[in-house]
Design a protein around this motif. Structure first.
Motif, PDB file in Angstrom:
ATOM      1  N   VAL A  38      48.464  35.124  44.067  1.00 31.01           N
ATOM      2  CA  VAL A  38      48.063  35.706  42.781  1.00 31.01           C
ATOM      3  C   VAL A  38      48.605  37.119  42.600  1.00 31.01           C
ATOM      4  O   VAL A  38      48.639  37.635  41.487  1.00 31.01           O
ATOM      5  CB  VAL A  38      46.523  35.718  42.626  1.00 31.01           C
ATOM      6  CG1 VAL A  38      45.971  34.310  42.566  1.00 31.01           C
ATOM      7  CG2 VAL A  38      45.853  36.516  43.743  1.00 31.01           C
ATOM      8  N   TYR A  39      49.025  37.755  43.713  1.00 32.64           N
ATOM      9  CA  TYR A  39      49.485  39.145  43.615  1.00 32.64           C
ATOM     10  C   TYR A  39      50.535  39.423  44.669  1.00 32.64           C
ATOM     11  O   TYR A  39      50.348  39.107  45.840  1.00 32.64           O
ATOM     12  CB  TYR A  39      48.297  40.084  43.817  1.00 32.64           C
ATOM     13  CG  TYR A  39      48.640  41.548  43.980  1.00 32.64           C
ATOM     14  CD1 TYR A  39      48.908  42.353  42.875  1.00 32.64           C
ATOM     15  CD2 TYR A  39      48.685  42.134  45.241  1.00 32.64           C
ATOM     16  CE1 TYR A  39      49.215  43.699  43.025  1.00 32.64           C
ATOM     17  CE2 TYR A  39      48.988  43.484  45.406  1.00 32.64           C
ATOM     18  CZ  TYR A  39      49.249  44.256  44.289  1.00 32.64           C
ATOM     19  OH  TYR A  39      49.537  45.589  44.449  1.00 32.64           O
TER      20      TYR A  39
ATOM     21  N   PRO B 141      37.066  34.151  47.004  1.00 29.66           N
ATOM     22  CA  PRO B 141      37.551  34.414  48.362  1.00 29.66           C
ATOM     23  C   PRO B 141      39.068  34.541  48.403  1.00 29.66           C
ATOM     24  O   PRO B 141      39.781  33.786  47.738  1.00 29.66           O
ATOM     25  CB  PRO B 141      37.068  33.196  49.148  1.00 29.66           C
ATOM     26  CG  PRO B 141      35.891  32.700  48.390  1.00 29.66           C
ATOM     27  CD  PRO B 141      36.193  32.960  46.943  1.00 29.66           C
ATOM     28  N   ASN B 142      39.559  35.485  49.208  1.00 26.99           N
ATOM     29  CA  ASN B 142      40.988  35.741  49.195  1.00 26.99           C
ATOM     30  C   ASN B 142      41.500  36.242  50.531  1.00 26.99           C
ATOM     31  O   ASN B 142      40.751  36.766  51.359  1.00 26.99           O
ATOM     32  CB  ASN B 142      41.347  36.732  48.085  1.00 26.99           C
ATOM     33  CG  ASN B 142      40.603  38.051  48.220  1.00 26.99           C
ATOM     34  OD1 ASN B 142      41.095  38.993  48.835  1.00 26.99           O
ATOM     35  ND2 ASN B 142      39.391  38.131  47.668  1.00 26.99           N
ATOM     36  N   LEU B 143      42.799  36.063  50.719  1.00 32.16           N
ATOM     37  CA  LEU B 143      43.513  36.529  51.900  1.00 32.16           C
ATOM     38  C   LEU B 143      44.414  37.682  51.492  1.00 32.16           C
ATOM     39  O   LEU B 143      45.164  37.576  50.514  1.00 32.16           O
ATOM     40  CB  LEU B 143      44.357  35.403  52.492  1.00 32.16           C
ATOM     41  CG  LEU B 143      45.386  35.795  53.557  1.00 32.16           C
ATOM     42  CD1 LEU B 143      44.690  36.202  54.854  1.00 32.16           C
ATOM     43  CD2 LEU B 143      46.361  34.649  53.805  1.00 32.16           C
ATOM     44  N   VAL B 144      44.347  38.791  52.240  1.00 34.40           N
ATOM     45  CA  VAL B 144      45.202  39.951  52.004  1.00 34.40           C
ATOM     46  C   VAL B 144      46.236  40.034  53.128  1.00 34.40           C
ATOM     47  O   VAL B 144      45.877  39.969  54.309  1.00 34.40           O
ATOM     48  CB  VAL B 144      44.382  41.258  51.975  1.00 34.40           C
ATOM     49  CG1 VAL B 144      45.290  42.458  51.731  1.00 34.40           C
ATOM     50  CG2 VAL B 144      43.284  41.190  50.921  1.00 34.40           C
ATOM     51  N   LEU B 145      47.500  40.143  52.774  1.00 30.39           N
ATOM     52  CA  LEU B 145      48.579  40.313  53.754  1.00 30.39           C
ATOM     53  C   LEU B 145      49.328  41.599  53.456  1.00 30.39           C
ATOM     54  O   LEU B 145      49.627  41.892  52.298  1.00 30.39           O
ATOM     55  CB  LEU B 145      49.570  39.151  53.693  1.00 30.39           C
ATOM     56  CG  LEU B 145      49.104  37.780  54.165  1.00 30.39           C
ATOM     57  CD1 LEU B 145      50.225  36.771  53.987  1.00 30.39           C
ATOM     58  CD2 LEU B 145      48.658  37.825  55.616  1.00 30.39           C
ATOM     59  N   CYS B 146      49.643  42.355  54.508  1.00 28.99           N
ATOM     60  CA  CYS B 146      50.378  43.604  54.348  1.00 28.99           C
ATOM     61  C   CYS B 146      51.495  43.698  55.379  1.00 28.99           C
ATOM     62  O   CYS B 146      51.371  43.188  56.494  1.00 28.99           O
ATOM     63  CB  CYS B 146      49.455  44.813  54.536  1.00 28.99           C
ATOM     64  SG  CYS B 146      48.096  44.913  53.367  1.00 28.99           S
ATOM     65  N   GLN B 147      52.553  44.390  54.975  1.00 26.63           N
ATOM     66  CA  GLN B 147      53.638  44.701  55.892  1.00 26.63           C
ATOM     67  C   GLN B 147      53.958  46.180  55.748  1.00 26.63           C
ATOM     68  O   GLN B 147      54.225  46.663  54.645  1.00 26.63           O
ATOM     69  CB  GLN B 147      54.882  43.864  55.593  1.00 26.63           C
ATOM     70  CG  GLN B 147      56.032  44.103  56.563  1.00 26.63           C
ATOM     71  CD  GLN B 147      57.219  43.199  56.266  1.00 26.63           C
ATOM     72  OE1 GLN B 147      57.338  42.643  55.179  1.00 26.63           O
ATOM     73  NE2 GLN B 147      58.106  43.036  57.239  1.00 26.63           N
TER      74      GLN B 147
ATOM     75  N   PHE C 107      46.279  36.210  48.270  1.00 23.71           N
ATOM     76  CA  PHE C 107      46.228  34.776  47.990  1.00 23.71           C
ATOM     77  C   PHE C 107      44.797  34.356  47.684  1.00 23.71           C
ATOM     78  O   PHE C 107      43.862  34.720  48.409  1.00 23.71           O
ATOM     79  CB  PHE C 107      46.721  33.973  49.198  1.00 23.71           C
ATOM     80  CG  PHE C 107      48.174  34.153  49.500  1.00 23.71           C
ATOM     81  CD1 PHE C 107      49.110  33.230  49.061  1.00 23.71           C
ATOM     82  CD2 PHE C 107      48.614  35.244  50.234  1.00 23.71           C
ATOM     83  CE1 PHE C 107      50.462  33.389  49.351  1.00 23.71           C
ATOM     84  CE2 PHE C 107      49.955  35.416  50.535  1.00 23.71           C
ATOM     85  CZ  PHE C 107      50.886  34.485  50.085  1.00 23.71           C
ATOM     86  N   GLN C 108      44.631  33.602  46.629  1.00 22.39           N
ATOM     87  CA  GLN C 108      43.340  32.980  46.329  1.00 22.39           C
ATOM     88  C   GLN C 108      43.155  31.792  47.266  1.00 22.39           C
ATOM     89  O   GLN C 108      44.086  31.025  47.508  1.00 22.39           O
ATOM     90  CB  GLN C 108      43.304  32.518  44.881  1.00 22.39           C
ATOM     91  CG  GLN C 108      41.988  31.930  44.429  1.00 22.39           C
ATOM     92  CD  GLN C 108      42.042  31.468  42.977  1.00 22.39           C
ATOM     93  OE1 GLN C 108      43.114  31.234  42.421  1.00 22.39           O
ATOM     94  NE2 GLN C 108      40.896  31.344  42.357  1.00 22.39           N
ATOM     95  N   ILE C 109      41.949  31.657  47.807  1.00 22.86           N
ATOM     96  CA  ILE C 109      41.664  30.592  48.770  1.00 22.86           C
ATOM     97  C   ILE C 109      40.819  29.515  48.096  1.00 22.86           C
ATOM     98  O   ILE C 109      39.804  29.815  47.468  1.00 22.86           O
ATOM     99  CB  ILE C 109      40.889  31.142  49.985  1.00 22.86           C
ATOM    100  CG1 ILE C 109      41.719  32.220  50.698  1.00 22.86           C
ATOM    101  CG2 ILE C 109      40.524  30.024  50.950  1.00 22.86           C
ATOM    102  CD1 ILE C 109      40.943  32.986  51.744  1.00 22.86           C
TER     103      ILE C 109
END
Length: 231
Positions: free
Chosen positions: A79-80, A100-106, A219-221
């Motif tokens: 979603v983002y 509920p969502n998953l956050v990923l960072c680099q 990401f939307q879960i």
């Protein structure tokens, strides 16, 4: 003889229709199974991330999410993706009310880390708690479970993803974030003798200092529920 021929022809037609119906049912059943398997594979290998590209790492995150969310087959919908738009308004436009969502960072040093937030991003400021929330570092190959009895995330219109002091973006932007170990956390938190997730090891970087983020994805879960086509 003509009558007998007609009867035989009708019987043959009836049997043919039965066979065709049976074949249609089997095709529908096979299609349902194939669709289910495709969704299952998509949840593992259709994880459309520019940050996490290795399938074994995607599978690891999905297993963590399945355990934490108590769902069946996990599907993720992007979603983002921050890109060059570091504004909070863009983040909230894409991420508010997604559940509920998953956050990923680099980071710019190519450290990869993130977290599972069971809550939507809302307008009102509010501390929220879910014992199943977690943060993780793929670079360190570690998952950190929520240890607090009172909080797991902070939701506010002037914040991005915020797992309290353990993993938080700087107020007002999606460019920098920090990870405070317990001794460096604000005094009101140190007084409790515990952090929400971490102890003596920051999630990324060297702890107190700002960490510049190269990319962020959310990401939307949701759970995939197989469709039944009937028989």
């Amino acid at each position: 003889m003509i009558y007998n021929g007609l009867v035989q022809s009708e019987n043959a037609t009836f049997e043919m229709k039965k066979r065709i119906k049976t074949m249609e049912e089997k095709i529908n059943e096979l299609y349902s199974i194939m669709k289910y398997q495709k969704e299952k594979l998509d949840s593992i290998f259709g994880f459309q991330s520019l940050i996490v590209t290795e399938n074994y790492e995607k599978n690891k995150i999905l297993s963590w999410l399945k355990e934490a969310s108590n769902k069946g087959i996990i599907n993720l919908k992007l979603v983002y993706r921050r890109g060059n738009n570091m504004t909070l308004s863009f983040f909230h436009e894409k991420c508010n009310n997604i559940g509920p969502n998953l956050v990923l960072c680099q980071s710019i040093n190519n450290e990869i880390f993130g977290g599972y937030n069971p809550f939507s991003y809302e307008v009102e400021k509010e501390k929220r708690h879910d014992k199943n929330a977690f943060i993780f570092s793929l670079t360190k190959n570690k998952k950190f479970k929520n240890k607090s009895e009172h909080k797991s995330s902070y939701i506010a219109p002037d914040h991005g993803p915020d797992f309290h002091w353990d993993f938080t973006f700087n107020v007002g932007s999606m460019q920098y974030c920090r990870s405070f170990i317990l001794k460096d956390q604000p005094k009101h938190n140190i007084g409790t003798g515990k952090s929400c997730y971490l102890e003596d090891e920051p999630l990324f970087g060297n702890g107190y200092s700002n960490c510049e983020v190269k990319e962020v994805e959310v990401f939307q879960i949701f759970e995939y529920i197989p469709v039944s086509f009937g028989k």
